[in-house]
Design a protein around this motif. Structure first.
Motif, PDB file in Angstrom:
ATOM      1  N   PRO A 233      68.537  54.185 -52.990  1.00 17.71           N
ATOM      2  CA  PRO A 233      68.753  55.640 -52.975  1.00 17.71           C
ATOM      3  C   PRO A 233      70.211  56.004 -53.246  1.00 17.71           C
ATOM      4  CG  PRO A 233      68.646  54.816 -50.739  1.00 17.71           C
ATOM      5  CD  PRO A 233      68.406  53.626 -51.624  1.00 17.71           C
ATOM      6  N   GLY A 235      72.923  59.720 -53.654  1.00 17.67           N
ATOM      7  CA  GLY A 235      73.017  61.128 -53.316  1.00 17.67           C
ATOM      8  C   GLY A 235      72.774  62.031 -54.513  1.00 17.67           C
ATOM      9  N   TYR A 236      72.601  63.354 -54.222  1.00 17.10           N
ATOM     10  CA  TYR A 236      72.324  64.317 -55.287  1.00 17.10           C
ATOM     11  C   TYR A 236      73.512  64.489 -56.230  1.00 17.10           C
ATOM     12  CZ  TYR A 236      68.029  65.714 -52.965  1.00 17.10           C
ATOM     13  OH  TYR A 236      66.777  65.728 -52.426  1.00 17.10           O
ATOM     14  N   VAL A 276      62.564  61.950 -56.160  1.00 16.21           N
ATOM     15  CA  VAL A 276      63.626  62.792 -55.614  1.00 16.21           C
ATOM     16  C   VAL A 276      63.067  63.507 -54.391  1.00 16.21           C
ATOM     17  CG1 VAL A 276      65.212  64.693 -56.034  1.00 16.21           C
ATOM     18  CG2 VAL A 276      64.642  63.120 -57.894  1.00 16.21           C
ATOM     19  N   GLU A 280      65.656  61.458 -48.779  1.00 21.62           N
ATOM     20  CA  GLU A 280      66.126  60.203 -49.360  1.00 21.62           C
ATOM     21  C   GLU A 280      66.983  60.410 -50.604  1.00 21.62           C
ATOM     22  OE1 GLU A 280      62.811  57.719 -50.119  1.00 21.62           O
ATOM     23  OE2 GLU A 280      62.084  57.715 -48.054  1.00 21.62           O
ATOM     24  N   GLY A 281      67.152  61.623 -51.056  1.00 17.41           N
ATOM     25  CA  GLY A 281      67.945  61.860 -52.244  1.00 17.41           C
ATOM     26  C   GLY A 281      67.232  61.381 -53.485  1.00 17.41           C
ATOM     27  N   ILE A 282      67.983  60.746 -54.378  1.00 16.16           N
ATOM     28  CA  ILE A 282      67.437  60.223 -55.633  1.00 16.16           C
ATOM     29  C   ILE A 282      67.233  58.714 -55.480  1.00 16.16           C
ATOM     30  CG2 ILE A 282      67.812  59.975 -58.110  1.00 16.16           C
ATOM     31  CD1 ILE A 282      69.693  62.372 -57.955  1.00 16.16           C
ATOM     32  N   PRO A 318      72.431  59.006 -50.039  1.00 16.71           N
ATOM     33  CA  PRO A 318      72.099  60.353 -49.571  1.00 16.71           C
ATOM     34  C   PRO A 318      72.684  60.612 -48.190  1.00 16.71           C
ATOM     35  CG  PRO A 318      70.196  58.914 -49.398  1.00 16.71           C
ATOM     36  CD  PRO A 318      71.231  58.141 -50.153  1.00 16.71           C
TER      37      PRO A 318
END
Length: 328
Positions: A233, A235-236, A276, A280-282, A318
């Protein structure tokens, strides 16, 4: 004066009727001259001798059959036992020493089934022949045995179900010792395979005893090959293109370094963004085909390398809810 004269009945001196026939009666009468012993020779000598020959013949046939089965199920020099050659084998060659142990146990289990069947048939036929020698009418006995067999079948249907499921499982080689399987109720490594119960040990060390008749479906993670799925994972705010490039470069480099390279069957494949989510974000995903049973080790190694490379490149994971973002 002349005393009384004993008159001998001529019928008493006549030999028994069976003396006219060739057989034990004539032989015993010629040896002993005893009428009763000659007349009873059929029950005293002929039938016991026939019964003894039937028992000895059954033992010899059973012994020869068991020796033949042992010869067919014996594995020497790492070769496949003769009994297993016509059967399909699903076990991967990558199991190494576990493969030979699996073959040996499978052959021994099938051999034990054949031995039990041979013993039942041989001794059953011998018992019926002995009853025939004793003059017993076998018709009512067979009818009663059929009724008793049906009653026992209804009472022990679960046992019969487990036994038949174990036999077909062995013949089809659905799984064996050393395989990692999912039986629905338990997931773990197969430690022993029997005709009634399969023994599993999960990752926590718990031993599970699963009845073969209760296994409706089996997921085997150790047949042919496995796929290591590496999810990492980010972050955005991370650069997805940069993350994809790093993921491809790190996994390709790791695939060429031993001992990890020994477990890989094909080069890694980067799939990119898998999902997404708010928590968990991306999630970035890469997959690689590996030897059976090695997917978990490969996943852990690749994930650690990728996360380290992301950290070095400034790509953070994330942000968990309730926690402030880390300081740059």
């Amino acid at each position: 004066m002349v005393g009384p004269v004993n008159v001998v009945d001529p019928l008493a001196l006549q030999p028994p009727d069976c003396v006219s026939d060739e057989g034990w009666c004539t032989t015993i009468y010629n040896w002993t001259g005893n009428e009763w012993l000659a007349a009873s020779s059929h029950w005293l000598i002929a039938k016991p001798t026939a019964i003894l020959l039937i028992v000895l013949g059954a033992l010899v046939v059973r012994s020869l059959a068991r020796r033949l089965i042992d010869r067919l199920t014996r594995a020497s020099g790492g070769r496949v036992p003769t009994l297993l050659r016509p059967l399909r084998e699903r076990a991967p060659q990558a199991l190494g020493t576990l493969l030979s142990e699996r073959r040996a146990q499978r052959a021994q289990t099938i051999g034990s089934v054949f031995k039990s069947i041979v013993s039942f048939i041989v001794f059953g036929l011998a018992f019926m022949m002995i009853l025939g020698e004793l003059g017993v009418n076998l018709g009512p006995i067979l009818a009663s045995a059929g009724i008793v067999g049906v009653a026992i079948g209804f009472g022990a249907q679960n046992l019969v179900k487990d036994f038949l499921s174990g036999v077909f499982m062995m013949l089809e080689d659905q799984y064996g010792v050393g395989d990692v399987v999912d039986t629905g109720e338990a997931i773990g490594t197969v430690e022993a395979v029997g005709l009634r119960i399969t023994t599993l040990r999960d990752v926590n060390g718990t031993v599970w005893y699963v009845r073969n008749g209760e296994i409706l479906r089996v997921g085997n993670s150790s047949q042919g090959f496995a796929v290591a799925v590496v999810d990492v994972p980010i972050g955005y705010g991370a650069d997805v293109g940069q993350a994809t490039e790093i993921l491809a470069r790190v996994t390709a480099a790791a695939a060429e370094e031993p001992p990890l390279s020994d477990d890989l069957l094909e080069p890694p494949e980067v799939l990119g963004v898998e999902r997404v989510t708010a928590s968990e974000g991306i999630t970035m995903r890469a997959t690689v085909k590996v030897r059976p049973g090695r997917q978990w080790s490969v996943q852990r190694s690749l994930r650690a390398k990728v996360m380290g490379a992301f950290e070095d490149a400034g790509i953070r994971g994330p942000i968990a809810r309730g926690f402030p973002p880390a300081e740059p």
